[in-house]
Design an enzyme around this catalytic site. Structure first.
Site, mmCIF file in Angstrom:
data_model
loop_
_atom_site.group_PDB
_atom_site.id
_atom_site.type_symbol
_atom_site.label_atom_id
_atom_site.label_comp_id
_atom_site.label_asym_id
_atom_site.label_seq_id
_atom_site.Cartn_x
_atom_site.Cartn_y
_atom_site.Cartn_z
ATOM 1 N N TYR C 61 -63.776 -45.085 5.616
ATOM 2 C CA TYR C 61 -62.620 -45.477 4.641
ATOM 3 C C TYR C 61 -62.016 -46.922 4.822
ATOM 4 O O TYR C 61 -61.794 -47.462 3.899
ATOM 5 C CB TYR C 61 -61.329 -44.558 5.041
ATOM 6 N N ARG C 71 -62.430 -57.655 -2.990
ATOM 7 C CA ARG C 71 -62.646 -57.944 -4.333
ATOM 8 C C ARG C 71 -61.443 -58.067 -5.037
ATOM 9 O O ARG C 71 -61.465 -58.757 -6.160
ATOM 10 C CB ARG C 71 -63.484 -56.457 -4.812
ATOM 11 N N ASP C 75 -60.146 -61.333 -7.614
ATOM 12 C CA ASP C 75 -59.446 -61.088 -8.836
ATOM 13 C C ASP C 75 -57.927 -62.088 -8.814
ATOM 14 O O ASP C 75 -57.897 -62.671 -9.751
ATOM 15 C CB ASP C 75 -58.943 -59.844 -9.046
ATOM 16 N N MET C 79 -56.870 -65.296 -11.321
ATOM 17 C CA MET C 79 -55.727 -65.297 -11.969
ATOM 18 C C MET C 79 -54.936 -66.282 -11.543
ATOM 19 O O MET C 79 -54.376 -67.157 -12.644
ATOM 20 C CB MET C 79 -54.950 -64.007 -11.724
ATOM 21 N N PHE C 103 -56.507 -58.599 -14.330
ATOM 22 C CA PHE C 103 -55.272 -58.200 -13.720
ATOM 23 C C PHE C 103 -55.058 -56.559 -13.692
ATOM 24 O O PHE C 103 -54.725 -55.922 -12.805
ATOM 25 C CB PHE C 103 -53.834 -58.684 -14.410
ATOM 26 N N ASN C 124 -56.948 -40.997 9.305
ATOM 27 C CA ASN C 124 -57.939 -40.088 9.974
ATOM 28 C C ASN C 124 -58.350 -40.826 11.549
ATOM 29 O O ASN C 124 -58.410 -40.005 12.380
ATOM 30 C CB ASN C 124 -59.471 -40.787 9.226
ATOM 31 N N ASP C 135 -60.206 -32.084 15.763
ATOM 32 C CA ASP C 135 -60.466 -32.706 14.333
ATOM 33 C C ASP C 135 -59.519 -32.452 13.377
ATOM 34 O O ASP C 135 -58.191 -31.596 13.764
ATOM 35 C CB ASP C 135 -61.892 -31.845 14.065
ATOM 36 N N ASN C 142 -62.896 -33.077 4.459
ATOM 37 C CA ASN C 142 -62.546 -34.532 4.760
ATOM 38 C C ASN C 142 -63.733 -35.328 4.143
ATOM 39 O O ASN C 142 -63.453 -36.704 3.775
ATOM 40 C CB ASN C 142 -62.483 -34.824 6.307
ATOM 41 N N SER C 145 -63.654 -35.776 0.567
ATOM 42 C CA SER C 145 -62.779 -36.559 -0.013
ATOM 43 C C SER C 145 -63.143 -38.253 0.099
ATOM 44 O O SER C 145 -62.747 -38.810 -0.778
ATOM 45 C CB SER C 145 -61.387 -36.550 1.042
ATOM 46 N N THR C 149 -63.961 -40.906 -3.021
ATOM 47 C CA THR C 149 -63.422 -42.280 -3.048
ATOM 48 C C THR C 149 -64.279 -43.169 -3.449
ATOM 49 O O THR C 149 -64.198 -44.304 -4.098
ATOM 50 C CB THR C 149 -62.484 -42.535 -1.863
ATOM 51 N N THR C 201 -58.179 -37.842 -2.865
ATOM 52 C CA THR C 201 -56.799 -38.223 -2.307
ATOM 53 C C THR C 201 -55.969 -36.563 -2.149
ATOM 54 O O THR C 201 -55.367 -36.275 -1.124
ATOM 55 C CB THR C 201 -56.043 -39.076 -2.996
ATOM 56 N N THR C 204 -57.308 -34.658 0.640
ATOM 57 C CA THR C 204 -56.979 -35.260 1.967
ATOM 58 C C THR C 204 -55.543 -34.910 2.328
ATOM 59 O O THR C 204 -55.398 -34.572 3.472
ATOM 60 C CB THR C 204 -57.134 -37.048 1.828
ATOM 61 N N THR C 211 -53.428 -29.846 8.758
ATOM 62 C CA THR C 211 -53.730 -30.484 10.300
ATOM 63 C C THR C 211 -52.571 -30.530 10.896
ATOM 64 O O THR C 211 -52.495 -30.104 12.126
ATOM 65 C CB THR C 211 -54.556 -31.737 10.127
ATOM 66 N N HIS C 284 -44.276 -43.968 -9.080
ATOM 67 C CA HIS C 284 -43.361 -44.393 -7.936
ATOM 68 C C HIS C 284 -43.438 -43.678 -6.511
ATOM 69 O O HIS C 284 -43.637 -44.485 -5.608
ATOM 70 C CB HIS C 284 -41.836 -44.308 -8.514
ATOM 71 N N GLU C 286 -46.142 -43.203 -5.348
ATOM 72 C CA GLU C 286 -47.233 -43.555 -4.819
ATOM 73 C C GLU C 286 -46.881 -44.828 -3.853
ATOM 74 O O GLU C 286 -47.350 -45.064 -2.932
ATOM 75 C CB GLU C 286 -48.153 -44.073 -6.024
ATOM 76 N N TYR C 288 -44.602 -45.106 -2.102
ATOM 77 C CA TYR C 288 -44.294 -44.459 -0.742
ATOM 78 C C TYR C 288 -45.227 -44.064 -0.033
ATOM 79 O O TYR C 288 -45.429 -44.130 1.195
ATOM 80 C CB TYR C 288 -42.699 -43.984 -0.890
ATOM 81 N N SER C 299 -43.304 -48.570 13.693
ATOM 82 C CA SER C 299 -42.659 -47.639 14.660
ATOM 83 C C SER C 299 -43.436 -47.578 15.941
ATOM 84 O O SER C 299 -42.970 -47.938 16.992
ATOM 85 C CB SER C 299 -42.142 -46.189 14.164
ATOM 86 N N SER C 315 -32.846 -40.713 13.584
ATOM 87 C CA SER C 315 -32.360 -41.289 12.163
ATOM 88 C C SER C 315 -34.089 -41.917 11.611
ATOM 89 O O SER C 315 -34.050 -41.682 10.198
ATOM 90 C CB SER C 315 -31.868 -42.710 12.741
ATOM 91 N N THR C 359 -34.035 -47.140 4.090
ATOM 92 C CA THR C 359 -34.835 -48.306 4.377
ATOM 93 C C THR C 359 -34.271 -49.324 5.325
ATOM 94 O O THR C 359 -34.810 -49.642 6.283
ATOM 95 C CB THR C 359 -35.374 -48.929 3.134
ATOM 96 N N LYS C 362 -34.048 -48.102 8.675
ATOM 97 C CA LYS C 362 -35.162 -48.198 9.446
ATOM 98 C C LYS C 362 -35.603 -49.511 10.257
ATOM 99 O O LYS C 362 -35.653 -49.760 11.150
ATOM 100 C CB LYS C 362 -36.369 -47.898 8.686
ATOM 101 N N HIS C 419 -41.572 -59.183 -6.835
ATOM 102 C CA HIS C 419 -40.694 -58.060 -6.105
ATOM 103 C C HIS C 419 -41.915 -57.342 -5.584
ATOM 104 O O HIS C 419 -41.774 -56.804 -4.349
ATOM 105 C CB HIS C 419 -39.834 -57.519 -6.883
ATOM 106 N N PHE C 420 -42.892 -56.552 -6.188
ATOM 107 C CA PHE C 420 -43.541 -55.548 -5.634
ATOM 108 C C PHE C 420 -44.703 -55.997 -4.864
ATOM 109 O O PHE C 420 -45.050 -55.409 -3.838
ATOM 110 C CB PHE C 420 -43.904 -54.514 -6.878
ATOM 111 N N HIS C 421 -45.083 -57.234 -5.067
ATOM 112 C CA HIS C 421 -45.941 -57.906 -4.037
ATOM 113 C C HIS C 421 -45.032 -58.194 -2.858
ATOM 114 O O HIS C 421 -45.798 -58.022 -1.544
ATOM 115 C CB HIS C 421 -46.591 -59.295 -4.493
#
Lengths: 202, 302, 674
Positions: C61, C71, C75, C79, C103, C124, C135, C142, C145, C149, C201, C204, C211, C284, C286, C288, C299, C315, C359, C362, C419-421
C-alpha cells in the site's frame, strides 16, 4: 457497488477460533454500510418525488394488486428462508435444500415480476430517462432488485455447496450470512413498498 | 537546531503578515473594499483572525518553548515520565477553545444574518435591478428597469443598492466582484440573488469563480461604478445602440465562445430572462398529462 | 468491438502526453523484463502479490501511495510552472483543457491514491501489532482491498495515454460533468477509478473495524488502546458510514451518463446541488479519514520521543470521537454560496467551528506531553513539531472560512486552496512521514537514515510556507482557483514565489527518496537487533524486527496503557515462554490479484463502452468470489518447534544486545530541578 461485498469473509481464517463470529460481525457492518446506500437512495427519491417534469406520476404508473403479489413473494421467501435456517440448526440437510429451493423460486418470482414491471413502463414510454422522478424510482427499486438478484445467485451457490459438502461449519456460517442478507433485503423492500408505492398512491 | 526552526517560522510568519499589510492598500481587493458589504466582511475577518491568534500564537510559542526547554540535552529541566494528566490544565485546554468558539459563533450568528446576500442594502437611491445570465463563457447583464442590456460589462451607479438576479443558460458558475462583496452561485433553471453596493467610483474586475470549462479563466467582466448622472448617461448610450437583444441575438450569444466583445443592447426581448430560467424547469414539478393533474407549483423558483 | 476506443484515443500529439504514452509502456516492459531476468516474478508472486500478511500488504500500500504521490507532485509542479508564467500575452505551455485535467488528476490522486493508500498502509503495518493480533480479521479480503486500489490507480495512470482524464475537478462539478458538457472519457475514468478504489476502501474499513473491536489481546480494553489504533478505529467507522455516499453520488452520475437519467442534469427535473450534497457527505468526513490516523501517529511519536506518558489520554480519545462525529455535520460549508437560507448557513458554520475545539485540545495535549518530557529529536519528532506550527495556522484559516460571510469572499479562491493544503500537508502528510519513519525499523529491521530525513523535513518546512502562504494573499486579492491564465500583473510575483516553494518541496521529495536509498545502503550499520529502536511504549516494540509472520508467538496479556513501557520499567519485559503452541495462519491466496485484474477490465470496458470486456470483468469477479467462497482450505500450521526456533533466535539477539538483564531498563528517575 459490486457483489464483491456480498461474501467478504469467505476467505478469512479461523485462527483463534473467532473466525465465524468475526465474519458474522463483519457482515453486519457491511449491511449497515449497505443500509446507508439505501438511505441515500431513499433521500434522493424523496427529493425527486415531485420532479415529474411533465411526465407521469405514481398514480399513472403503479397497480396495487400486482405490487401486492410481488411483495408477497418476497415476504414469504423470507419466512421460508427462516424455516431453512431452523432445519439447518437441526441438521436436516434435505429439508434445508427443499426450503432453500422454495425460497429461491419465490425470490426469482419477485425479480421476474419487477423486471416485467420495468419492461412494461419502458414500453409505455415511461423509462428512467423521462424525468428525475422516474430516474430515482428506477434507481431505488432497481438497486434493491439488483441486491435480490445477487442474493439469488448466492443462494444457488449455497444450494450447490450444501449438496456437495453437506452442512459443514463453513457452509452453515455462509448460510447464516445469506440469511441476514435476505432478511435485510426484505426490510428494505418494506421501506420501498411503503415510501415509493403506497405514499405515492395516497 | 530546533530554536532555529522556530525562529525560521516566526520570520516567515512575520514576513507573510508584513506582506499582507504592505500590499493591503494596493491590490488586495478583500482588504480594501469599495462597498459596505466588503467593508463589513473585512472587519469580521480581522476580528476572526484576532480570535484565532489567541490560540495559534500560544500554540506556536509553546511548541518552540517546550521543544527547546525539554530537549534531551537539557538535563536540568524537570522530567516527569509518569505525569499523564492534570485536571486543571485539561479544564483550561478545553475551556479556552470553547470560549473562543462561543464568541465566534455569536459573531457568526449576528453577522451572517446581517450580511445575508438576499437582503437588500439600505441606500438613499431606489435600488437598481440587474439580471445576470451566465453563458459559456460570457456574462450577460439585463437592466429590466431600463430595458437595456450589456454583455461582458457591468455598469452600476455608486451609492445605490444593486439587486442581482442570477441564472445560468448553461453549467453552474459563481458570480463575484471581489472589491464589492459576497459571491453567489449561478444555476440553470433557478434564480439566485445577491445585493451589493459600491461606495466609490472605479473599475473593478468581476468574475466567475466556479470552474465551467475551457473559457473559465477569461470569464471576467469590468464592473464600472459611476456616479448617478454618469449612469443615466450610460443608459442613454445603451438606448442609442443599434442592436436590440432579440431572441435570435441571444441565441448567437448563447454558444460556447470566449471574450465576446463588449456590446450594448438598446432593448431586450420581452421576458427573455424568465424564458431562460423556464427552459430548464418546464413543468419541473407538474405531474403528467393523462389525468391533467398539476397539483404542485414550481416551488424551486424564488 | 472496441467501443469508442480508436487509434486516435492514444495521446501522442502533445509532447508531455507523448512521453507518457510511449514512456509508460516501455517502462513497464523494461520492468517486466528486468524482473524476469533476475527471476523475481516467482518470488514477487508467492511472497508479495498473493500475500495475506498485513505487514506485506501494508508495505505494498505504502509503495503504491508513494508512487502515486510522485505523480501528484509532478502535476503540482506543472500547475505552478504554468501559473508562474501565464500572465497576459504569455499563455504558458498548457491549454485550458490540459490544465483542467491536471488539477483534477492532482486532487483525485493526492487524496484517493496517495493519502488513502499510505494511511491504510500504516494501519496495516501498525494496528495488528499494536493490539497484539496475529493478523487482521479477514486477511484474504485485505489482499482484495489492496488490489482493487491498485487496479484503480492503474486506470488513473492509463488516462494519461489513452483518452483523457476528467476536467471537472477532483470533487466533480454538476452539471458540468454530465455527458452534455463533458462527453469524453475523462469523467468516466474518474468515476470508475474512484468507484473501484472506494469498494476496496469500504472493505478495508469493515476489516479493520472488526479487527480492532474483536481481535485485541486479552486485557487490552478500549481505554488502554494505543492512540494510533484509536484513530484507526474511528477512521474506519467514518469510512464505513461515509463511503456509501461517494458510491451513491458516483453511481447516480454514471446512470445519468450511461442511461440518460436525470439526477444532476439541468433539465427534466435534475438538481445540480443534490450532487454536491451527497458528494460532500462523503467528502468532508474523508478529510478526517486521512487526517485522524496522522493525529494518531503524532500521539505515538510525541509520547515516545518525549519519553513520557501521553498527556490527557482520555481527552485525546474523546476529542477524536467528537471530531469523527462532527465530521458528518458540516458538509454544507462547501457551498455556503448556493443561496441557502441564512439560518442553515449559520448552523453549518457553527458546527464547523465546533471542530476547532477538539482539534485545539489535541494540539494542547501534545504540547503538554512535551512539557516535562525529555525530548529526543529524531526525524519523526521533527515532522511532529513542523506539523504543530503549520497546522495551527491552517486550522485557523479553516475557522475563518467557517464564518459564512467570510466564505462568501474567499470561497473558490486560492485562499481555499491554501487552507486545505495547509491542513492536509502538515496534518496528514507530515504525520504519514513521521509514521513511516517511526515504524520503518519495525517492518524492516533497520533504522532509517536520519540525515537525509532531516534535509527532507527542512525542505518541506521551508518550501511549504513559500508555496502556500502566497496563495492566502492571492486569495484575498480575489484570485480564483483552477485558472490556467490570468491578466492581473499583481498576482505574478506571488505566483512565482509559490513556484519556488514548489521547487523546494520537490527537493524535499528528492531528499526523501535519497533517504530511502541511504537507508538501504546502510542497512547493516543501522540494524536494530532488539526490535525496540526508539525505546517504545506499545506492544509492537515488544517483538522482533521484522516481526515473524505470526507476529506474537504467545498472545500477550495486557495489563496497562503503554504496556510494553510499563513492563520495561518493572523489568518484566521479554518474558520467555516455557513452551510454544502450534500457530494457525492464513494461506496466501491469488483472489486479490484476480479480482483486481477483473475490476480493471470491468472499469476499462465501461469507460470505453467495450461491453464484452466489462461483462467478462464482472464475470471474473463473480467466479473468483465463488471459488473463494467454496474454499475451506484456508489455513496452514506453523508447528511449535518452528516457532521455538524463530523465537530462540530472537532471544539470542536480545541477549547479545544486552537487554535481557531483567533490570528495569528505562532511566526513569523523575527529576525536580526547575
Amino acid at each position: 457497488m459490486s457483489s464483491a461485498v456480498h461474501a467478504p469473509a469467505a476467505g478469512g481464517h479461523e485462527a483463534g477460533g473467532h473466525g465465524a463470529e468475526n465474519k458474522l460481525f463483519g457482515f453486519w457492518i457491511y449491511l449497515m454500510s449497505d443500509l446507508i446506500i439505501f438511505a441515500i437512495l431513499f433521500a434522493t427519491f424523496a427529493v425527486m418525488s415531485g420532479n415529474f417534469a411533465g411526465g407521469p406520476g405514481p398514480k399513472q404508473l403503479f397497480e396495487v394488486p400486482y405490487l401486492f403479489l410481488e411483495t408477497l413473494f418476497l415476504l414469504v421467501s423470507s419466512v421460508t428462508y427462516g424455516l431453512a435456517v431452523i432445519s439447518m440448526q437441526s441438521g436436516k440437510q434435505k429439508a434445508v435444500l427443499f426450503r432453500l429451493a422454495i425460497t429461491f423460486l419465490l425470490g426469482l418470482g419477485f425479480v421476474v415480476m419487477e423486471l416485467m414491471e420495468f419492461a412494461h413502463l419502458i414500453e409505455e414510454g415511461f423509462g428512467p430517462d423521462k424525468s428525475a422522478y422516474l430516474s430515482s424510482f428506477f434507481t431505488l427499486v432497481g438497486t434493491h432488485g439488483f441486491h435480490v438478484s445477487c442474493g439469488l445467485l448466492w443462494m444457488l451457490f449455497m444450494i450447490i455447496q450444501v449438496v456437495r459438502k453437506g452442512l459443514t461449519a463453513g457452509v452453515r456460517s455462509r448460510l447464516m450470512r445469506l440469511s441476514l442478507f435476505w432478511h435485510f433485503l426484505d426490510i428494505v423492500w418494506v421501506g420501498v413498498f411503503t415510501f415509493v408505492y403506497l405514499v405515492g398512491l395516497l | 537546531m530546533v530554536k532555529n526552526t522556530i525562529l525560521g517560522y516566526v520570520k516567515i510568519g512575520a514576513l507573510a503578515v508584513f506582506m499582507v499589510l504592505m500590499s493591503a492598500c494596493q491590490g488586495v481587493a478583500l482588504l480594501d473594499p469599495q462597498g459596505p458589504v466588503g467593508i463589513q466582511i473585512r472587519d469580521l475577518l480581522m476580528i476572526a483572525v484576532g480570535l484565532g491568534f489567541l490560540v495559534v500564537i500560544p500554540v506556536i510559542i509553546m511548541t518552540i518553548w517546550f521543544a527547546v526547554r525539554y530537549r534531551e540535552s537539557n538535563t536540568k529541566a524537570t522530567y516527569k515520565p509518569h505525569w499523564e494528566g492534570s485536571l486543571k490544565i485539561e479544564a483550561f485546554i478545553w475551556l479556552i477553545p470553547i470560549a473562543i468558539i462561543v464568541v465566534l459563533s455569536y459573531l457568526t450568528w449576528v453577522k451572517t444574518t446581517d450580511l445575508d446576500p438576499y437582503k437588500s442594502i439600505p441606500s438613499s437611491e431606489a435600488p437598481l435591478r440587474v439580471q445576470v445570465v451566465s453563458l459559456d463563457w460570457n456574462w450577460l447583464f439585463l437592466y429590466p428597469d431600463y430595458d437595456i442590456a450589456s454583455i461582458n460589462k457591468l455598469v452600476i451607479p455608486t451609492g445605490t443598492s444593486v439587486t442581482f438576479d442570477l441564472t445560468s443558460a448553461t453549467v453552474m458558475t459563481s458570480f463575484f466582484i471581489p472589491d464589492l462583496g459576497s459571491q453567489m452561485y449561478v444555476m440553470a433553471g433557478m434564480v439566485s440573488h445577491l445585493n451589493l453596493l459600491a461606495d466609490n467610483t472605479g473599475t473593478f474586475t468581476g468574475r466567475n469563480m466556479g470552474f465551467s470549462g475551457k473559457g473559465y479563466a477569461t470569464m471576467n467582466f469590468p464592473t464600472v461604478a459611476v456616479t448617478t448622472e454618469q449612469f443615466k448617461a450610460w443608459t442613454a448610450e445603451a438606448k442609442a445602440s443599434p442592436t436590440p437583444l432579440s431572441q435570435d441575438q441571444f441565441n448567437q450569444l448563447n454558444k460556447p465562445q470566449s471574450n465576446y466583445p463588449v456590446t450594448l443592447y438598446s432593448s431586450v426581448e420581452p421576458d427573455l430572462f424568465n424564458s431562460i430560467v423556464a427552459k430548464f424547469m418546464t413543468n419541473r414539478q407538474v405531474e403528467g398529462t393523462k389525468h391533467g393533474e398539476s397539483e404542485k407549483t414550481a416551488t424551486t423558483v424564488n | 468491438m472496441f467501443g469508442r476506443l480508436t487509434w486516435d484515443s492514444f495521446q501522442i500529439h502533445d509532447p508531455f502526453l507523448f512521453a507518457a504514452t510511449v514512456g509508460m509502456p516501455l517502462g513497464v516492459i523494461a520492468l517486466v523484463a528486468v524482473l524476469a531476468y533476475f527471476k523475481l516474478w516467482g518470488y514477487l508472486w508467492s511472497e508479495w502479490f498473493t500475500t495475506v500478511d498485513h505487514k506485506k500488504i501494508g508495505v505494498m500500500y505504502i509503495i503504491l501511495g508513494l508512487i502515486m504521490m510522485v505523480r501528484g507532485v509532478v502535476d503540482a509542479i506543472m500547475m505552478r510552472a504554468q501559473q508562474a508564467v501565464a500572465l497576459g500575452e504569455a499563455l504558458g505551455y498548457l491549454d485550458a483543457n490540459h490544465y483542467a485535467q491536471i488539477f483534477s488528476a492532482h486532487g483525485t490522486i493526492m487524496i484517493i491514491f496517495a493519502a488513502m493508500p499510505i494511511m491504510i498502509g500504516l494501519m496495516n503495518l501498525a494496528v495488528p501489532l499494536q493490539i497484539g493480533a496475529r493478523d487482521v480479521a479477514f486477511p484474504a479480503l485485505n489482499s482484495i482491498s489492496f488490489w482493487l486500489t491498485a487496479s484503480a490507480s492503474i486506470l488513473v495512470m492509463l488516462s494519461l495515454s489513452i483518452g483523457e482524464f476528467s476536467t471537472a475537478g477532483w470533487t466533480g462539478l454538476a452539471p458540468y460533468f454530465e455527458k452534455e458538457f463533458s462527453p469524453g472519457t475523462g469523467v468516466d475514468y474518474w468515476t470508475w477509478a474512484l468507484q473501484i478504489s472506494g469498494v476496496g476502501t469500504t472493505l478495508t474499513g469493515i476489516n479493520f473495524l472488526v479487527t480492532i473491536l474483536k481481535m485485541r489481546a486479552p486485557g487490552l480494553t478500549l481505554m488502554k488502546l494505543p492512540l494510533f489504533s484509536w484513530t484507526a478505529l474511528t477512521t474506519n467507522v467514518i469510512i464505513i458510514l461515509s463511503f456509501p455516499a461517494l458510491t451513491v453520488a458516483l453511481f447516480l452520475l454514471s446512470l445519468d451518463r450511461y442511461l440518460d437519467m436525470h439526477f444532476f442534469t439541468n433539465d427534466l427535473g435534475g438538481i445540480v446541488m443534490l450532487y454536491a450534497n451527497i458528494f460532500w457527505m462523503w467528502g468532508h468526513p474523508e478529510v478526517y479519514i486521512v487526517i485522524l490516523p496522522a493525529f494518531g501517529v503524532f500521539s505515538e511519536v510525541v509520547a515516545t520521543f518525549s519519553r513520557k506518558y501521553i498527556f490527557g489520554y482520555e481527552s485525546l480519545v474523546y476529542a477524536t470521537v467528537v471530531i469523527a462525529f462532527l465530521s458528518f455535520t458540516v458538509w454544507l460549508h462547501h457551498f455556503f454560496t448556493m443561496g441557502n437560507d441564512v439560518n442553515v448557513n449559520i448552523a453549518f458554520g457553527i458546527a464547523t467551528m465546533l471542530i476547532a475545539i477538539p482539534t485545539g485540545v489535541k494540539l494542547f495535549d501534545w504540547l503538554f506531553t512535551m512539557y516535562r518530557g525529555r525530548i529526543h529529536f529524531s526525524t519523526p519528532m521533527y515532522w511532529t513539531l513542523g506539523f504543530m506550527v503549520l497546522f495551527a495556522i491552517g486550522g485557523m484559516t479553516g475557522v475563518l472560512m467557517a464564518v459564512p460571510p467570510i466564505d462568501y469572499m474567499v470561497h473558490n479562491s486560492v485562499f481555499l486552496v491554501a487552507h486545505f493544503h495547509n491542513v492536509l500537508i502538515p496534518g496528514a502528510l507530515f504525520g504519514y512521514f513521521a509514521g513511516l519513519i517511526y515504524w520503518f525499523p519495525k517492518v524492516f529491521g533497520f533504522k532509517i537514515d536520519e540525515k537525509w530525513g532531516k534535509v527532507s523535513f527542512w525542505c518541506w518546512a521551508i518550501g511549504f510556507p513559500l508555496a502556500f502562504f502566497p496563495l492566502y494573499v492571492l486569495g484575498l486579492m480575489g484570485m480564483p482557483r483552477r485558472i490556467e491564465h490570468y491578466t492581473n500583473p499583481e498576482w505574478q510575483p506571488l505566483l512565482i514565489v509559490a513556484g519556488i516553494g514548489t521547487v523546494v518541496i520537490t527537493a524535499g521529495i528528492a531528499a526523501l527518496l535519497l533517504q530511502g536509498w541511504k537507508t538501504f545502503q546502510d542497512r547493516e550499520k543501522n540494524a536494530d537487533p532488539t526490535g525496540d529502536p526508539w525505546n517504545g511504549r506499545t506492544l509492537e516494540w515488544s517483538i522482533s524486527s521484522p516481526p515473524p509472520v505470526y507476529n506474537f508467538a504467545v498472545i500477550p496479556q495486557v495489563t496497562a496503557r503503554d504496556d510494553f513501557w510499563v513492563q520495561k520499567e518493572k523489568g518484566t519485559a521479554y518474558p520467555r515462554p516455557e513452551k510454544y503452541s502450534d500457530i494457525h495462519m492464513p494461506k496466501n491466496v491469488p483472489y486479490g490479484v484476480v479480482i483486481g485484474a477483473a475490476s480493471f477490465f470491468l472499469g476499462f470496458g465501461l469507460i470505453w463502452y467495450i461491453w464484452w470486456m466489462a461483462i467478462l470483468g464482472a464475470l471474473g469477479i463473480v467466479v473468483t468470489m465463488m471459488v473463494q467462497g467454496d474454499n475451506d482450505d484456508t489455513e496452514y500450521v506453523i508447528t511449535a518447534e518452528e516457532v521455538k526456533k524463530i523465537e530462540d533466535a530472537h532471544f539470542e539477539r536480545l541477549a547479545a544486545a544486552g537487554v535481557l538483564s531483567g533490570k528495569p531498563r528505562n532511566a526513569n528517575q523523575e527529576s525536580h530541578h526547575e
